[in-house]
Each structure stands twice: as C-alpha cells, then as structure tokens.
Design a protein around this motif. Sequence first.
Motif, mmCIF file in Angstrom:
data_model
loop_
_atom_site.group_PDB
_atom_site.id
_atom_site.type_symbol
_atom_site.label_atom_id
_atom_site.label_comp_id
_atom_site.label_asym_id
_atom_site.label_seq_id
_atom_site.Cartn_x
_atom_site.Cartn_y
_atom_site.Cartn_z
ATOM 1 N N ILE A 140 0.839 -1.200 0.000
ATOM 2 C CA ILE A 140 0.000 0.000 0.000
ATOM 3 C C ILE A 140 0.871 1.246 0.000
ATOM 4 O O ILE A 140 0.594 2.216 -0.718
ATOM 5 C CB ILE A 140 -0.947 -0.016 1.203
ATOM 6 N N MET A 141 1.946 1.251 0.793
ATOM 7 C CA MET A 141 2.842 2.405 0.828
ATOM 8 C C MET A 141 3.488 2.637 -0.542
ATOM 9 O O MET A 141 3.608 3.784 -1.003
ATOM 10 C CB MET A 141 3.924 2.196 1.880
ATOM 11 N N GLU A 142 3.900 1.564 -1.205
ATOM 12 C CA GLU A 142 4.509 1.708 -2.535
ATOM 13 C C GLU A 142 3.511 2.286 -3.532
ATOM 14 O O GLU A 142 3.874 3.104 -4.394
ATOM 15 C CB GLU A 142 5.023 0.354 -3.007
ATOM 16 N N LEU A 143 2.248 1.886 -3.412
ATOM 17 C CA LEU A 143 1.222 2.432 -4.297
ATOM 18 C C LEU A 143 0.986 3.917 -4.002
ATOM 19 O O LEU A 143 0.815 4.725 -4.927
ATOM 20 C CB LEU A 143 -0.075 1.648 -4.116
ATOM 21 N N ILE A 144 0.989 4.282 -2.715
ATOM 22 C CA ILE A 144 0.830 5.689 -2.341
ATOM 23 C C ILE A 144 1.992 6.510 -2.893
ATOM 24 O O ILE A 144 1.808 7.602 -3.451
ATOM 25 C CB ILE A 144 0.739 5.832 -0.813
ATOM 26 N N ASN A 145 3.215 6.010 -2.734
ATOM 27 C CA ASN A 145 4.392 6.733 -3.232
ATOM 28 C C ASN A 145 4.344 6.895 -4.748
ATOM 29 O O ASN A 145 4.726 7.949 -5.285
ATOM 30 C CB ASN A 145 5.673 6.011 -2.823
ATOM 31 N N TRP A 146 3.889 5.857 -5.458
ATOM 32 C CA TRP A 146 3.759 5.934 -6.917
ATOM 33 C C TRP A 146 2.752 7.020 -7.303
ATOM 34 O O TRP A 146 3.001 7.807 -8.226
ATOM 35 C CB TRP A 146 3.328 4.578 -7.442
ATOM 36 N N SER A 147 1.637 7.087 -6.585
ATOM 37 C CA SER A 147 0.622 8.107 -6.870
ATOM 38 C C SER A 147 1.144 9.503 -6.545
ATOM 39 O O SER A 147 0.911 10.458 -7.294
ATOM 40 C CB SER A 147 -0.650 7.817 -6.066
ATOM 41 N N LEU A 148 1.856 9.631 -5.422
ATOM 42 C CA LEU A 148 2.404 10.936 -5.034
ATOM 43 C C LEU A 148 3.408 11.440 -6.064
ATOM 44 O O LEU A 148 3.475 12.649 -6.345
ATOM 45 C CB LEU A 148 3.062 10.837 -3.654
ATOM 46 N N ILE A 160 -1.480 9.318 -17.847
ATOM 47 C CA ILE A 160 -1.260 9.376 -16.399
ATOM 48 C C ILE A 160 -2.269 8.488 -15.665
ATOM 49 O O ILE A 160 -1.926 7.744 -14.742
ATOM 50 C CB ILE A 160 -1.346 10.827 -15.891
ATOM 51 N N VAL A 161 -3.525 8.543 -16.080
ATOM 52 C CA VAL A 161 -4.559 7.705 -15.462
ATOM 53 C C VAL A 161 -4.240 6.225 -15.656
ATOM 54 O O VAL A 161 -4.374 5.416 -14.731
ATOM 55 C CB VAL A 161 -5.944 8.050 -16.039
ATOM 56 N N ILE A 162 -3.789 5.870 -16.855
ATOM 57 C CA ILE A 162 -3.406 4.467 -17.120
ATOM 58 C C ILE A 162 -2.244 4.059 -16.226
ATOM 59 O O ILE A 162 -2.228 2.948 -15.660
ATOM 60 C CB ILE A 162 -3.046 4.281 -18.606
ATOM 61 N N ALA A 163 -1.257 4.958 -16.064
ATOM 62 C CA ALA A 163 -0.099 4.663 -15.217
ATOM 63 C C ALA A 163 -0.498 4.481 -13.759
ATOM 64 O O ALA A 163 0.189 3.785 -13.006
ATOM 65 C CB ALA A 163 0.934 5.788 -15.335
ATOM 66 N N LEU A 164 -1.616 5.087 -13.352
ATOM 67 C CA LEU A 164 -2.112 4.919 -11.980
ATOM 68 C C LEU A 164 -3.018 3.700 -11.851
ATOM 69 O O LEU A 164 -3.007 3.003 -10.829
ATOM 70 C CB LEU A 164 -2.865 6.175 -11.535
ATOM 71 N N ILE A 165 -3.811 3.444 -12.871
ATOM 72 C CA ILE A 165 -4.787 2.347 -12.799
ATOM 73 C C ILE A 165 -4.106 0.987 -12.755
ATOM 74 O O ILE A 165 -4.469 0.119 -11.944
ATOM 75 C CB ILE A 165 -5.760 2.411 -14.000
ATOM 76 N N ILE A 166 -3.123 0.763 -13.607
ATOM 77 C CA ILE A 166 -2.512 -0.573 -13.713
ATOM 78 C C ILE A 166 -1.933 -1.054 -12.380
ATOM 79 O O ILE A 166 -2.280 -2.134 -11.898
ATOM 80 C CB ILE A 166 -1.462 -0.597 -14.841
#
Length: 338
Positions: A42-50, A102-108
């Motif tokens: 979850i932290m890695e996903l948060i960092n990717w989004s940030l 950008i949305v695709i990079a977040l969705i996957i």
Amino acid sequence: MKVLKYIKLFVALFAVIPVLLLTGCETNMVVFEPQGPVARSIMELINWSLMWMLLVVVVVFAMFGFIVWKYRERKENMNYEPPEEHGNTLFEIIWTAIPILIVIALIIPTVKTLYALEEVPEGYENEEPLTVHVTAADWKWIFSYPEQGIETVNYVNIPEDRPVNFKLTSAGTMQSFWVPALAGQKYAMAKMETQLILVAENPGSYVGKNSNFNGRGYTGMEFEVLAQTQQDFNQWIADVKNTAPVLTEEKYEEMLKPTHLGRLTFKNTHLAWVNHADEDAQTYTNPELYRYNGYQGKTFEEEDNYMNENSETESGDHHHEENHDDHGNHGGDDHGQH
C-alpha cells in the motif's frame, strides 16, 4: 511587477505547505512505516501516486508562471488585441493524451495491488493462516479465534511472520477495520463477510481503529494488535484457557449495547450461538439507546478481565440519567510502538 511578486509568493507557499504537513505529522505517518508486506504494498502504491501528482503540480505551476510572465501587460503592448484563435490540433491531442496516459499509469498498479491484497502475501503461501473472526459493535471490536476457542474484546494477539485471515462482519452498524502499520482498511457490515489478510513481520504493538464515522462513540473505538513470537502466542492461548471466564449468551448481548469497554477475554466464542455474517442472523442495533444525545454507557476500567479473576466485570450501565462528555479511559492500555 506586483502581479509577479504575488505569483512568486503563492508558488513559495504551495511548496512549503507539504513540508509543514509532513513535519507536523511526522510521528503519526504510520502508513509510511509499514511493518508487513501488505502495508508495504500500500505504501509503494501511495508513493507511486504521489510521484505522479507531484509531477503534474510542478509542470502546471511552471507553465502557469511562464505564461503569466510571457504574456504580461507591458508598455509596448498596452493596446494589443490578440487575433481570434481556432485552436491547435497538435496541442489539443497532446494535452488530452497526457492525462489519459497518467490515469493508465495509476490504474494498472492500483488494480494489480488490489487483487494481490486479497491473497496471502508473496513468500507466505505455504504458511497456514490463522483465522480470526472480527465482529464490530458500537463501540468495540470483538475477536473470535474459532480454532483456539477463545474470544477477546478490543485487542487481538497474533503470531509474527504468519498470515492472519481476518473475517469481518458487524453486529449492527457498518464499521471500518484499519490497522495502518499492517494493512489497509476494510468495511465490516452486518449479515455479510469481508476478508482482510495481513502479516506482521516483527513483534510489536500496533494500533487499530474504526475509520468510519458512525456516531459520537466511534472516536474511542480503537484496539491493539499485539504481534508475538509463536512461543509467546502459544503461552498466551494456554493462559487464557486456564484463567479466562466463560462467555454466556446473556453477557454477549449485554456487550453489544452501545458502550465503550476495556479489554475482555473469554475461553469460548459467541460463534457457538450466532454468526453475524449469516444472512438470517439477528441484528443488534438497540436504537432506543441512541435517543439520548451521545449516550456511551459505562466504561469498563479493568485492563483485562482474565488477569483479574476475582474482580466482577461489568459491560455497561444503561441508565440514561445524564449525558457524559468525558471520554476518559475507554479501553485497555495500548503500549509499545505503533
């Protein structure tokens, strides 16, 4: 020039605010100090989004400053009237495609992480998960160990480095089960069951809470997750079997009323007569007890009833003579790191 000055001030403030927020909340940023593989994902996903959000913010504000500076009013263009523009096809394609990418990079990665969180974490597939049934009630958490035949209130002990399968439901209102250092949140709802799997990599004490607003008492609806070595966990099971009282159906129904409780421990579980995840299970909402503003019942102050064998435990005083605003001691001690 005054406009430029204000723009610089605004950009400077925008850059400082995140730093102030992070430093001001430093001791509470538990999600950035994961203690298990689920929380780490979850932290890695948060960092990717940030990272993507920061990129967007930097580019947008840089373009904003550049455009305002380039097309500012000057003496030589005081009466300038720009010609009518019909748009630039290339630019319109670019600024439409960029957000889509950008949305695709977040969705996957988000979808991949969400599906992965429903399974036993990688590296622990051969470990037999410990099953713990979690029942939410206003305003307490009840943990049932069907294999060990014990039940606890407002704390749950688990062995380190072993998957734990929490099966979540509710005796009445919807709650949100969350242990920030170990996993994300999952909803607990009456007459249905959700599942949350986590692993604690290190022994320690971790705070859990209800993150769903469901009345004034929810702010005190916290519990402790104590990760122990397998030896300590087995010893705890043996101690409970030898010293804890028996849970009766009448006692259990009394516990479900809207009160704050401390820690309680029993050497049997309520699953023997009711499983709130069943479609036909009774719902324990006690609506008449919510008519009095902020009624929370009596607080149980003992640290743990199975350690106080000679003390008489009370689960609630349901007289409505006065409205208590004192949130004082709403549970057992929560010590150790979070």
